[in-house]
Design a protein around this motif. Structure first.
Motif, PDB file in Angstrom:
ATOM      1  N   VAL A 165       9.763  -9.262   3.769  1.00 38.01           N
ATOM      2  CA  VAL A 165      10.899  -9.235   2.832  1.00 38.01           C
ATOM      3  C   VAL A 165      11.177  -7.801   2.396  1.00 38.01           C
ATOM      4  CG1 VAL A 165      11.598  -9.877   0.473  1.00 38.01           C
ATOM      5  CG2 VAL A 165      10.639 -11.615   2.031  1.00 38.01           C
ATOM      6  N   LEU A 166      10.105  -7.086   2.059  1.00 33.60           N
ATOM      7  CA  LEU A 166      10.286  -5.705   1.607  1.00 33.60           C
ATOM      8  C   LEU A 166      10.853  -4.824   2.720  1.00 33.60           C
ATOM      9  CD1 LEU A 166       7.172  -5.141  -0.679  1.00 33.60           C
ATOM     10  CD2 LEU A 166       9.556  -5.572  -1.334  1.00 33.60           C
ATOM     11  N   TYR A 167      10.393  -5.072   3.937  1.00 31.00           N
ATOM     12  CA  TYR A 167      10.938  -4.277   5.043  1.00 31.00           C
ATOM     13  C   TYR A 167      12.454  -4.456   5.146  1.00 31.00           C
ATOM     14  CZ  TYR A 167      11.942  -2.041   9.407  1.00 31.00           C
ATOM     15  OH  TYR A 167      12.504  -1.200  10.342  1.00 31.00           O
ATOM     16  N   ARG A 168      12.867  -5.710   5.026  1.00 28.45           N
ATOM     17  CA  ARG A 168      14.313  -5.999   5.155  1.00 28.45           C
ATOM     18  C   ARG A 168      15.116  -5.293   4.056  1.00 28.45           C
ATOM     19  NH1 ARG A 168      12.135 -11.552   6.049  1.00 28.45           N
ATOM     20  NH2 ARG A 168      11.848 -11.573   8.305  1.00 28.45           N
ATOM     21  N   VAL A 169      14.554  -5.272   2.866  1.00 28.09           N
ATOM     22  CA  VAL A 169      15.278  -4.618   1.764  1.00 28.09           C
ATOM     23  C   VAL A 169      15.363  -3.103   2.013  1.00 28.09           C
ATOM     24  CG1 VAL A 169      15.252  -4.140  -0.712  1.00 28.09           C
ATOM     25  CG2 VAL A 169      14.681  -6.431   0.126  1.00 28.09           C
ATOM     26  N   GLY A 228      16.407  -2.084  12.125  1.00 26.92           N
ATOM     27  CA  GLY A 228      15.009  -1.812  12.448  1.00 26.92           C
ATOM     28  C   GLY A 228      14.668  -0.353  12.696  1.00 26.92           C
ATOM     29  N   LEU A 229      15.459   0.556  12.180  1.00 29.10           N
ATOM     30  CA  LEU A 229      15.169   1.978  12.421  1.00 29.10           C
ATOM     31  C   LEU A 229      14.187   2.579  11.406  1.00 29.10           C
ATOM     32  CD1 LEU A 229      18.584   3.508  13.606  1.00 29.10           C
ATOM     33  CD2 LEU A 229      16.753   2.436  14.933  1.00 29.10           C
ATOM     34  N   ALA A 230      14.001   1.912  10.279  1.00 27.10           N
ATOM     35  CA  ALA A 230      13.030   2.437   9.297  1.00 27.10           C
ATOM     36  C   ALA A 230      11.639   2.349   9.908  1.00 27.10           C
ATOM     37  CB  ALA A 230      13.102   1.644   8.002  1.00 27.10           C
ATOM     38  N   GLU A 231      10.933   3.491   9.882  1.00 27.67           N
ATOM     39  CA  GLU A 231       9.610   3.526  10.527  1.00 27.67           C
ATOM     40  C   GLU A 231       8.513   3.290   9.506  1.00 27.67           C
ATOM     41  OE1 GLU A 231       9.710   7.404  12.195  1.00 27.67           O
ATOM     42  OE2 GLU A 231      11.319   6.856  13.602  1.00 27.67           O
ATOM     43  N   GLU A 233       0.808  -1.226   0.000  1.00 28.29           N
ATOM     44  CA  GLU A 233       0.000   0.000   0.000  1.00 28.29           C
ATOM     45  C   GLU A 233       0.842   1.277   0.000  1.00 28.29           C
ATOM     46  OE1 GLU A 233      -1.946  -1.107   3.476  1.00 28.29           O
ATOM     47  OE2 GLU A 233      -2.986  -2.746   2.437  1.00 28.29           O
ATOM     48  N   GLY A 234       2.008   1.205  -0.625  1.00 31.27           N
ATOM     49  CA  GLY A 234       2.846   2.399  -0.724  1.00 31.27           C
ATOM     50  C   GLY A 234       3.402   2.852   0.616  1.00 31.27           C
ATOM     51  N   ARG A 235       3.632   1.897   1.507  1.00 25.84           N
ATOM     52  CA  ARG A 235       4.169   2.247   2.834  1.00 25.84           C
ATOM     53  C   ARG A 235       5.373   1.373   3.162  1.00 25.84           C
ATOM     54  NH1 ARG A 235       0.817   4.598   6.556  1.00 25.84           N
ATOM     55  NH2 ARG A 235       1.912   3.479   8.214  1.00 25.84           N
ATOM     56  N   ILE A 236       6.243   1.893   4.047  1.00 26.02           N
ATOM     57  CA  ILE A 236       7.255   1.019   4.642  1.00 26.02           C
ATOM     58  C   ILE A 236       6.491   0.117   5.611  1.00 26.02           C
ATOM     59  CG2 ILE A 236       9.316   0.887   6.101  1.00 26.02           C
ATOM     60  CD1 ILE A 236      10.088   3.660   5.145  1.00 26.02           C
ATOM     61  N   PRO A 237       6.651  -1.220   5.463  1.00 28.82           N
ATOM     62  CA  PRO A 237       5.901  -2.127   6.339  1.00 28.82           C
ATOM     63  C   PRO A 237       6.359  -2.070   7.792  1.00 28.82           C
ATOM     64  CG  PRO A 237       6.779  -3.263   4.388  1.00 28.82           C
ATOM     65  CD  PRO A 237       7.439  -1.925   4.460  1.00 28.82           C
ATOM     66  N   GLU A 238       5.669  -2.815   8.648  1.00 31.30           N
ATOM     67  CA  GLU A 238       6.039  -2.903  10.070  1.00 31.30           C
ATOM     68  C   GLU A 238       7.422  -3.543  10.201  1.00 31.30           C
ATOM     69  OE1 GLU A 238       4.425  -1.836  12.791  1.00 31.30           O
ATOM     70  OE2 GLU A 238       2.907  -0.957  11.449  1.00 31.30           O
ATOM     71  N   PRO A 239       8.244  -3.047  11.136  1.00 29.86           N
ATOM     72  CA  PRO A 239       9.582  -3.612  11.330  1.00 29.86           C
ATOM     73  C   PRO A 239       9.563  -5.097  11.692  1.00 29.86           C
ATOM     74  CG  PRO A 239       9.402  -1.519  12.471  1.00 29.86           C
ATOM     75  CD  PRO A 239       8.036  -1.851  11.963  1.00 29.86           C
ATOM     76  N   VAL A 240      10.523  -5.831  11.144  1.00 27.87           N
ATOM     77  CA  VAL A 240      10.721  -7.261  11.483  1.00 27.87           C
ATOM     78  C   VAL A 240      12.222  -7.502  11.653  1.00 27.87           C
ATOM     79  CG1 VAL A 240       8.701  -8.199  10.278  1.00 27.87           C
ATOM     80  CG2 VAL A 240      10.839  -7.811   9.008  1.00 27.87           C
ATOM     81  N   ALA A 241      12.557  -8.644  12.228  1.00 30.75           N
ATOM     82  CA  ALA A 241      13.982  -8.992  12.407  1.00 30.75           C
ATOM     83  C   ALA A 241      14.659  -9.121  11.036  1.00 30.75           C
ATOM     84  CB  ALA A 241      14.117 -10.286  13.184  1.00 30.75           C
ATOM     85  N   GLY A 242      15.974  -9.046  11.016  1.00 26.77           N
ATOM     86  CA  GLY A 242      16.685  -8.848   9.756  1.00 26.77           C
ATOM     87  C   GLY A 242      17.012 -10.080   8.938  1.00 26.77           C
ATOM     88  N   THR A 253      24.464  -4.507   9.421  1.00 24.84           N
ATOM     89  CA  THR A 253      24.746  -3.685  10.613  1.00 24.84           C
ATOM     90  C   THR A 253      26.212  -3.827  11.046  1.00 24.84           C
ATOM     91  OG1 THR A 253      24.033  -5.474  12.051  1.00 24.84           O
ATOM     92  CG2 THR A 253      22.384  -3.791  11.518  1.00 24.84           C
ATOM     93  N   GLY A 254      26.892  -4.852  10.522  1.00 23.45           N
ATOM     94  CA  GLY A 254      28.309  -5.019  10.866  1.00 23.45           C
ATOM     95  C   GLY A 254      29.243  -4.293   9.909  1.00 23.45           C
ATOM     96  N   LEU A 255      28.664  -3.719   8.840  1.00 24.33           N
ATOM     97  CA  LEU A 255      29.518  -3.099   7.818  1.00 24.33           C
ATOM     98  C   LEU A 255      30.288  -1.879   8.337  1.00 24.33           C
ATOM     99  CD1 LEU A 255      27.337  -3.204   4.571  1.00 24.33           C
ATOM    100  CD2 LEU A 255      29.635  -4.162   4.839  1.00 24.33           C
ATOM    101  N   ALA A 256      29.622  -1.035   9.115  1.00 22.94           N
ATOM    102  CA  ALA A 256      30.282   0.194   9.587  1.00 22.94           C
ATOM    103  C   ALA A 256      31.563  -0.159  10.336  1.00 22.94           C
ATOM    104  CB  ALA A 256      29.340   0.995  10.480  1.00 22.94           C
TER     105      ALA A 256
END
Ligand code: ME8
Length: 512
Positions: A437-441, A482-485, A369-378, A385-388
């Motif tokens: 899946v989309l949330y993770r991407v 999980g910071l994307a809202e 629906e054109g939204r960032i979905p609800e956060p899920v584990a990665g 998250t280990g790249l930095a």
């Protein structure tokens, strides 16, 4: 310990237009400054222009201009080039400024009064383009090793700095600080120079011959040799000796230079600092040469320069920045061409990164629906998250091309993840799982975009806007999952890296 970072570029001679070689060193400095700011360092980034000396004076004469009017005009061209390239310097120093002249005279006086400057006669082989004398041994077939031009035999009354006196100290200092000069090959080159007498340094020119420079405080008939003047920009800009910026930033100084100016920075500058009682810089980072279309060092004297303005117009600033940082292993000579830039643009930026953003947006509209979905584990993508943590040492060790390669490998992994999970099929039976899946991407793209910001500040801000992500403030946000809202993404977003149509070769300047 407080995190502090100070980075400098060479101050460029204003005898000609900025070319891609200058742009490269400046982009590396800007990348480092942005990286450290993003990582919470108090950062100061200095660049500028070197406006005295014979070469500049002669260029002004050749242009039929008053030297001051000439340097004002060309210095502006450098500023303009840096604006177009998105160079966020904190200060731009010009050696014709009062604040700089004052410091040069102060340091000269200090060293003179300490007895480290004397008057003598000099005879030697001089390259006017380099602004320096060469020994027979340094010449290549009797010609200047940089410019391939004849040198002139010259004899004149000069003031000399007792540089040789400081040779044993400098040798020892470099031995004890193995990471002072990097990459290591250049450190060895300097140690080899120091294994033999380096002589004293002529630091003045008779005003009768070169009327364009800073007068010696004790003898008005001589002006300061351009290198003794120029090197001091690194402290004059910080407000040496009293300035707060000087006290804060100088102990953390990273100089970036090309290998053509190794000796002045690795030999003249440290001995000058020592004689003036100023502590040493922290790192001297030495870049290799960008090679022109003819395979030789790109240089205005050789006339084989690639014009950064034309590439900027065609590919945009961030693509050019990315190309230079991704393609050139820092310290090595590397050929550059529009063809190679184009190849990077299409493969890395348009096909991998840009396309990933496009397809993610399309799927968010179709399945979420054109939204960032609800956060899920990665799942496996949480490795982002280990790249930095992996990139920090790579950046501090000047391995920018490897750092960017790592992030782009993660971008490829995001594309693969979509191909494997096939959200379009998943959606039919398990719509929740498709959204996960989309949330993770989206999260992966958020992380990649932070890590790529120092290389491509504008495009990464654009990418985050296209995905409805908020402006990021630091590298720390790339270390958390999980910071994307969950919120709507914008209906419209420009294509991040549009494919280029016509193929045009970069030409040597005189043909362009
Ligand atoms: O030397 N490849 O100024 P300059 C890579 N004013 N880098 C290149 C390059 C190339 N083909 N050509 C130039 C001076 N550069 C002095 C410096 S500092 C106190 C005084 C870059 O205008 C590289 O960083 O000749 C090189 O060291 C610098 O431009 C020389 O610029």
């Amino acid at each position: 310990m407080e995190k502090v970072f100070y980075v400098t570029t060479p101050i460029y001679y204003v005898n000609a237009e900025p070319h891609l070689g200058h742009a490269y060193t400046t982009v590396v400095a800007d990348f480092l400054a942005r990286w450290h700011r993003l990582d919470g360092y108090r950062t100061f980034f200095l660049t500028g222009t070197d406006e005295h000396g014979e070469t500049v004076y002669r260029a002004a004469q050749a242009a039929g201009e008053d030297p001051k009017a000439f340097v004002d005009r060309v210095s502006e061209r450098f500023k303009r080039a840096w604006d177009l390239l998105g160079i966020a310097y904190d200060d731009f120093i010009r050696t014709t400024e009062e604040r700089h002249k004052k410091v040069v005279q102060l340091v000269l006086k200090k060293v003179y009064e300490a007895g480290d400057i004397y008057y003598g006669e000099y005879e030697g082989l001089y390259c006017v383009s380099c602004e320096r004398f060469y020994t027979e041994k340094e010449l290549v077939e009797g010609l200047c090793p940089i410019h391939g031009r004849p040198v002139e035999r010259r004899k004149e009354g000069n003031y000399f700095f007792r540089m040789e006196k400081y040779r044993p100290w400098l040798q020892e200092y470099i031995q004890e600080n193995p990471d002072l000069i990097r990459p290591e090959g250049y450190r060895n080159e300097v140690l080899a120079m120091l294994a033999e007498p380096i002589g004293d340094l002529s630091i003045s020119r008779p005003k009768s011959r070169v009327p364009w420079g800073i007068p010696l405080p004790w003898d008005e008939n001589h002006v300061t040799y351009v290198w003794f003047d120029a090197l001091l920009n690194y402290v004059s800009a910080l407000g040496y000796p009293e300035g707060e910026a000087y006290r804060t930033f100088w102990p953390h100084a990273w100089h970036l230079i090309g290998k053509d100016i190794l000796k002045p920075h690795a030999v003249f500058w440290p001995t000058m600092l020592k004689a003036a009682g100023i502590p040493m810089y922290r790192h001297l980072n030495v870049g290799g040469f960008l090679l022109g279309p003819d395979g030789r060092k790109m240089s205005k004297t050789l006339g084989n320069v690639v014009d950064p303005f034309a590439l900027l117009e065609k590919y945009g600033r961030d693509a050019l920045r990315y190309y230079l940082l991704r393609e050139i292993p820092y310290g090595q000579d590397t050929p550059v061409s529009e063809e190679a830039l184009r190849a990077r643009y299409e493969a890395d930026l348009a096909d991998d990164l840009g396309n990933l953003v496009q397809r993610t947006r399309a799927m968010l509209f179709r399945f979420a629906e054109g939204r960032i979905p609800e956060p899920v584990a990665g799942e496996e993508l949480a490795e982002g998250t280990g790249l930095a943590k992996r990139l920090r040492p790579l950046v501090r060790e000047l391995k920018f091309h490897v750092a960017l390669e790592e992030v782009m490998a993660y971008v490829k992994a995001l594309n693969r993840y979509i191909n494997e999970k096939k959200p379009w099929e998943l959606f039919k039976k398990e719509p929740e799982e498709a959204r996960a899946v989309l949330y993770r991407v989206v999260e992966g793209l958020r992380i990649a975009s932070i890590l790529l910001t120092p290389a491509m500040p504008d495009k990464m801000a654009e990418l985050r806007r296209a995905l409805g992500l908020k402006e990021e403030v630091g590298l720390a946000e790339a270390e958390r999952w999980g910071l994307a809202e969950p919120r709507p993404i914008p209906e419209e977003a420009p294509v991040l890296f549009p494919k280029k149509e016509a193929k045009v070769e970069a030409k040597p300047k005189e043909e362009a």
